[in-house]
Design an enzyme around this catalytic site. Structure first.
Site, PDB file in Angstrom:
ATOM      1  N   GLU A   1       0.679  -1.203   0.025  1.00  0.00           N
ATOM      2  CA  GLU A   1      -0.082  -0.062   0.215  1.00  0.00           C
ATOM      3  C   GLU A   1       0.815   1.339  -0.059  1.00  0.00           C
ATOM      4  O   GLU A   1       0.499   2.134  -0.747  1.00  0.00           O
ATOM      5  CB  GLU A   1      -0.954   0.125   1.295  1.00  0.00           C
ATOM      6  CG  GLU A   1      -1.937  -1.179   1.281  1.00  0.00           C
ATOM      7  CD  GLU A   1      -2.662  -1.571   0.081  1.00  0.00           C
ATOM      8  OE1 GLU A   1      -2.731  -0.745  -0.778  1.00  0.00           O
ATOM      9  OE2 GLU A   1      -3.442  -2.533   0.058  1.00  0.00           O
TER      10      GLU A   1
ATOM     11  N   TYR B   1      -1.049  -7.060 -11.231  1.00  0.00           N
ATOM     12  CA  TYR B   1      -0.201  -7.207 -10.138  1.00  0.00           C
ATOM     13  C   TYR B   1       1.151  -8.085 -10.648  1.00  0.00           C
ATOM     14  O   TYR B   1       2.064  -7.479 -10.618  1.00  0.00           O
ATOM     15  CB  TYR B   1      -0.788  -7.745  -8.911  1.00  0.00           C
ATOM     16  CG  TYR B   1      -2.047  -7.036  -8.362  1.00  0.00           C
ATOM     17  CD1 TYR B   1      -1.952  -6.196  -7.231  1.00  0.00           C
ATOM     18  CD2 TYR B   1      -3.322  -6.991  -8.923  1.00  0.00           C
ATOM     19  CE1 TYR B   1      -2.631  -5.542  -6.537  1.00  0.00           C
ATOM     20  CE2 TYR B   1      -4.355  -6.342  -8.332  1.00  0.00           C
ATOM     21  CZ  TYR B   1      -4.105  -5.709  -7.185  1.00  0.00           C
ATOM     22  OH  TYR B   1      -5.235  -5.021  -6.728  1.00  0.00           O
TER      23      TYR B   1
END
Length: 566
Positions: free
Chosen positions: A323, A406
């Protein structure tokens, strides 16, 4: 955003089941902007929210300031139409209800008079209601109404998928950022509301606390609600660039010991990112983390953290690191369209193997890459070349690449780095993130970017046209396959690609103990192979390519899951 499974309480699921269905427009973040939205500069949002945990409702008061780029007769915003509007005013003038409408989540406001190009207008929208509840945040957007272990209110929002319009009137598009946003979050005392940007103080009256926050250029879904009986840990980080960055961690009282341990990772992560990429983009605000009842989300300068203080076998908190990577990839540089989402998630995910290489060395770097490699599915191209709403990208059932943005994105970056070298690779990435190869700390303006722009930066830094690399890896689903056969003392190599696209990717070959690089200029080559010599393709694992053994492993895993499911 992480996509790991999280626990969702039965009470919350029951509440979700009874709520109204979102309109198609509201559920699809990043839909094409209205002409009126394209015709304005979003200068400022002043957002006041009163959050009532007892009734699970909010009351909003948003004043939005725009500058017109061309003559304008309407302002068009996005807001969930299940939040009733109490009033709309323009430059202080209250409008009749006939001057605005919000039938499907696109709020159209007719101005009292036409706005000239260059003129500014302030639109105030007051509204209330029960905001959409997330069934399983952060996968689906909405509010999370939860409680702490000792029964106190614990509330958060996570709206990347459905967008900012779930709880405030905004322009729900990646390019819909306001230059400045003030938040005034009112909650029952003694609760705390942690927010984006810098703290402007707290007022308390009549049993309510109002927390004030100010953030510059926040991403649309980066504006969040984080409420709980938080305790605050504070520290400072002396950057290698000479500036001092405030470190802030809002945690539940029950988590203090674990929070103190986790906060020790902040400085390591900052040093990695600053030494690898450049200055922390929001050093004049803060590096902030807040403990949340959902797994996590890259909210600008106030990253949501709900990983329960878990560590991987590599000895770090991978969710916190992922994050935090989005402060560079997502918040500092933002994709112009969700079709370019791999710029957020692929580059952000590649920062984890790189971090492990920084912390531990090559074994952990390649181990991490191998775990990612085993999950690539290649169902759709990572980039389609046409506009998308966010779920068109994340949902394989809707034809999107899903998790590949990803995992495949990270492996593509690994192969690119091997092809062009560290200097070229990181110069191109810095140009993408900062708009310059030599960023300096200070007030930075976040950028918008596209895949084609990044390709241009790579070409510029390398001094060659590498369009063939990206055409195969990004714009088609299928991985290139490296074919090899031996005959007459020769090792014959050939790249196989869909539609025979050019792919002159060099290949390292180890013959005996010696490694040589084969140019593969035309996509094929032959090299001498001494009698009895052993050979290995790509001995240092530079290349992302089709691997039948991984496909067989994936099929085995599917069969085992199906068998286990009964």
């Amino acid at each position: 955003m992480t996509r790991s499974l999280i626990f969702c309480a039965c009470l919350l699921l029951s509440a979700c089941a009874s709520q109204p269905t979102l309109t198609t427009r509201t559920v699809n973040s990043g839909a094409e902007r209205a002409p009126e939205q394209l015709a304005v500069v979003f200068e400022k949002a002043d957002l006041a929210l009163r959050i009532d945990p007892a009734s699970r409702t909010i009351r909003g008061d948003a004043t939005l300031t725009f500058q017109a780029l061309s003559p304008l007769g309407r302002i068009v915003l996005d807001l969930d139409n299940h939040l009733p509007i109490d009033s709309v005013a323009v430059d202080g003038q209250l409008l009749p209800a006939s001057a605005y409408s919000n039938p499907d989540g696109r709020l159209a406001i007719t101005l009292p008079r036409q706005l000239a190009a260059g003129a500014r207008v302030a639109v105030r929208v007051r509204y209330h209601g029960a905001p959409h509840v997330a069934k399983m945040a952060p996968w689906d957007g909405g509010f999370v109404w939860s409680s702490t272990p000792d029964g106190q209110p614990w509330i958060a929002s996570a709206v990347q998928g459905e967008g900012c319009d779930l709880f405030w009137p905004c322009i729900d598009h990646p390019m819909g950022k306001a230059k400045l946003i003030d938040q005034h979050i009112a909650v029952p005392a003694p609760l705390v509301a942690a927010g984006a940007g810098i703290a402007l103080g707290m007022d308390e009256a009549d049993g309510w606390r109002t927390w004030h926050w100010r953030a510059k250029n926040p991403s649309t879904y980066g504006i969040s609600v984080n409420v709980g009986p938080y305790k605050l840990l504070s520290d400072e980080y002396r950057s290698r660039f000479g500036n001092t960055i405030p470190l802030r961690f809002w945690h539940l009282p029950q988590s203090e010991a674990q929070a103190r341990e986790l906060m020790k990772e902040f400085a390591l992560m900052l040093d990695f990112f600053e030494s690898t990429l450049g200055p922390y983009p929001f050093g004049d605000e803060k590096m902030g983390v807040v403990e949340t009842p959902h797994k996590g989300m890259e909210h600008q300068t106030i990253n949501a953290y709900g990983n329960k203080y878990a560590k991987t076998m590599y000895g770090y908190d991978d969710l916190l690191q992922h994050e935090f990577a989005h402060e560079w990839f997502g918040n500092q540089v933002t994709n112009m369209d969700w079709d370019d989402m791999w710029l957020h998630e692929g580059l952000g995910s590649y920062m984890q193997p790189l971090y492990l290489q920084y912390l531990r060395g090559d074994q952990e770097y390649f181990s991490s890459l191998m775990k990612l490699r085993s999950t690539i599915v290649n169902k759709a191209a990572m980039v389609s070349g046409k506009p998308h709403v966010v779920e068109d990208v994340y949902d394989i059932k809707r034809g999107g690449p899903g998790q590949d943005i990803y995992v495949k994105g990270a492996l593509v970056m690994h192969s690119l780095r091997a092809l062009v070298g560290d200097d070229v690779f990181f110069r191109a990435v810095r140009k993408l993130v900062y708009g310059t190869e030599q960023p300096a700390p200070g007030a930075m303006t976040p950028r918008y970017a596209t895949t084609r722009e990044f390709i241009g930066f790579v070409n510029q830094a390398s001094g060659r046209d590498l369009g063939w690399f990206f055409d195969v890896y990004l714009y088609q689903a299928e991985l290139p396959e490296l074919l090899a056969e031996t005959a007459d003392g020769q090792l014959k190599l050939r790249w196989k690609t869909k539609d025979d696209k050019p792919f002159p990717m060099p290949v390292d070959v180890r013959i005996g103990a010696a490694v040589q690089t084969v140019a593969m200029t035309a996509g094929s080559a032959s090299i001498s192979l001494p009698a009895g010599a052993t050979w290995t393709l790509d001995p240092h694992s530079k290349l992302l390519r089709r691997a039948k053994h991984i496909e067989e492993f994936q099929e085995y895993e599917k069969a085992q899951k199906k068998k286990k499911a009964g």
